[in-house]
Design a protein around this motif. Structure first.
Motif, PDB file in Angstrom:
ATOM      1  N   ARG A  32       0.276   5.675  10.818  1.00  0.00           N
ATOM      2  CA  ARG A  32      -0.722   6.730  11.018  1.00  0.00           C
ATOM      3  C   ARG A  32      -1.019   6.876  12.507  1.00  0.00           C
ATOM      4  NH1 ARG A  32      -0.303   5.969   5.804  1.00  0.00           N
ATOM      5  NH2 ARG A  32      -2.095   6.048   4.415  1.00  0.00           N
ATOM      6  N   ASN A  74      -3.050  -4.288  11.047  1.00  0.00           N
ATOM      7  CA  ASN A  74      -3.517  -3.161  10.257  1.00  0.00           C
ATOM      8  C   ASN A  74      -3.334  -3.596   8.804  1.00  0.00           C
ATOM      9  OD1 ASN A  74      -4.119  -0.761   9.029  1.00  0.00           O
ATOM     10  ND2 ASN A  74      -2.192   0.245   9.569  1.00  0.00           N
ATOM     11  N   PRO A  75      -4.255  -4.429   8.325  1.00  0.00           N
ATOM     12  CA  PRO A  75      -4.069  -5.026   6.994  1.00  0.00           C
ATOM     13  C   PRO A  75      -4.478  -4.051   5.898  1.00  0.00           C
ATOM     14  CG  PRO A  75      -6.166  -5.726   7.874  1.00  0.00           C
ATOM     15  CD  PRO A  75      -5.533  -4.830   8.927  1.00  0.00           C
ATOM     16  N   TYR A 119      -6.950  -2.458   3.547  1.00  0.00           N
ATOM     17  CA  TYR A 119      -8.415  -2.471   3.642  1.00  0.00           C
ATOM     18  C   TYR A 119      -9.107  -1.465   2.732  1.00  0.00           C
ATOM     19  CZ  TYR A 119      -7.490   1.158   7.254  1.00  0.00           C
ATOM     20  OH  TYR A 119      -7.052   2.255   7.956  1.00  0.00           O
ATOM     21  N   HIS A 178      -9.387   7.313  -3.786  1.00  0.00           N
ATOM     22  CA  HIS A 178      -8.424   7.906  -2.854  1.00  0.00           C
ATOM     23  C   HIS A 178      -7.038   7.265  -2.976  1.00  0.00           C
ATOM     24  CE1 HIS A 178      -7.597   5.996   1.182  1.00  0.00           C
ATOM     25  NE2 HIS A 178      -6.939   7.097   1.406  1.00  0.00           N
ATOM     26  N   LEU A 185      -2.268  -1.479   0.866  1.00  0.00           N
ATOM     27  CA  LEU A 185      -3.465  -0.641   0.926  1.00  0.00           C
ATOM     28  C   LEU A 185      -4.719  -1.335   0.408  1.00  0.00           C
ATOM     29  CD1 LEU A 185      -1.757   2.598  -0.404  1.00  0.00           C
ATOM     30  CD2 LEU A 185      -2.911   2.438   1.800  1.00  0.00           C
TER      31      LEU A 185
HETATM   32  N1  GLN Z   1      -5.460   4.281   6.667  1.00  0.00           N
HETATM   33  C1  GLN Z   1      -4.882   4.110   5.385  1.00  0.00           C
HETATM   34  C2  GLN Z   1      -5.474   5.087   4.409  1.00  0.00           C
HETATM   35  O1  GLN Z   1      -6.559   5.539   4.591  1.00  0.00           O
HETATM   36  C3  GLN Z   1      -5.090   2.706   4.858  1.00  0.00           C
HETATM   37  C4  GLN Z   1      -4.251   1.778   5.609  1.00  0.00           C
HETATM   38  C5  GLN Z   1      -4.551   0.366   5.306  1.00  0.00           C
HETATM   39  O2  GLN Z   1      -5.077  -0.024   4.266  1.00  0.00           O
HETATM   40  N2  GLN Z   1      -4.203  -0.437   6.222  1.00  0.00           N
HETATM   41  O3  GLN Z   1      -4.833   5.441   3.458  1.00  0.00           O
END
Ligand code: GLN
Length: 286
Positions: free
Chosen positions: A99, A190-191, A193, A200, A214
């Motif tokens: 991203r 960037n685990p 989270y 979502h 994710l």
């Molecule tokens: N940014 C991602 C999202 O919103 C999540 C990425 C993550 O969990 N590291 O889908």
């Protein structure tokens, strides 16, 4: 027959017709990316040569891709690539799609460490390798280790390091489990989270991404907490930990860092103005 309904016969549809057909089905930007991918041409060609004919094979390949996009598959998985920090990374459904927000982690690392020699850097949960490869290329002489618990992800990350000419060591590890005693000047992650059960996860492109990259427990904080707890044992004195997190997790992550004994704790905003990365400095054992 209208321009919006080209026939399937070879040579019967041109670039403008193909885009006209696709844009009634998917986003125009996606339609363009997919057409460039099929024709293997630069963006300018689509604009400069709208009357160029597609041969039958390209036209059916394009229609198949547009249909997959209509069914929800992310464009990056259809083309197998996504740009990150100015470089093209290979992506497969085994890895999270890089991203633009995550570029903030790179910028912070560079702001804190540019010009530093002999740095050791760890990227935890590297996925496509976007962070590790970018840091290896941007930080001169840094010794970069990237880990992931997914072997499939590590293959993708290794391929990216090889094709972009980055020197990165890869370790198959569930967080710190398989690492040695080595300490690092910088740890980034960037685990996963996203809160398990977050609606979502059932929407849009995210549905096609690896759930293991994710979701992270009921509040999405399980992996962040584990990393913060274990990081001090792996950081050099004055080393930094930077973590990407969810849009509503900055306060919680700063709390975890404070509990973990970190100093200079702060959060930084992504391009949408949302606190997206938090971090702190480990002063070392006193
Ligand atoms: N940014 C991602 C999202 O919103 C999540 C990425 C993550 O969990 N590291 O889908």
């Amino acid at each position: 027959m209208s321009a919006n309904e080209p026939t399937q016969a070879p040579g019967s549809v041109d670039i403008a017709g193909a885009l006209g057909w696709a844009r009634t089905r998917i986003e125009l930007m996606d339609a363009r990316v997919l057409l460039r991918f099929v024709l293997q041409c630069p963006a300018a060609r689509l604009v400069a040569w709208p009357e160029q004919r597609l041969d039958g094979e390209d036209w059916s390949a394009y229609r198949a891709l547009v249909e997959r996009r209509m069914a929800g598959e992310p464009v990056a998985y259809l083309t197998g690539e996504r740009e990150f920090f100015g470089r093209e990374f290979m992506v497969t459904p085994a890895v999270l799609i890089p991203r633009p927000d995550t570029e903030l982690l790179v910028e912070l690392a560079l702001a804190h460490f540019a010009g530093r020699k002999d740095m050791r850097v760890l990227d935890m949960g590297t996925g496509s390798g976007a962070l590790a490869v970018t840091l290896a290329l941007e930080l001169d002489d840094a010794d970069v280790i990237a880990l992931d618990r997914s072997r499939e992800a590590l293959w993708v990350a290794m391929a990216n390091a090889a094709r972009l000419g980055a020197s990165v060591s890869f370790v198959h590890s569930d967080w710190f489990a398989a690492l040695g005693e080595e300490r690092f000047h910088l740890i980034v992650a960037n685990p996963p989270y996203v809160a398990a059960g977050d609606p979502h996860l059932e929407q849009g492109d995210v549905r096609f991404e690896p759930p293991g990259a994710l979701a992270a427990g009921p509040a999405g904080l399980d992996d962040l907490a584990e990393i913060v707890m274990q990081a001090p044992a792996r950081l050099e004195p004055d080393g930094w930990l930077f973590l990407e997190h969810g849009y509503d997790q900055a306060v919680a992550v700063r709390g975890l860092l404070a509990d973990g004994g970190f100093a200079a704790i702060a959060s930084w905003k992504d391009i949408a103005g949302i606190e997206r990365v938090s971090g702190g400095r480990w002063l070392g054992r006193v």
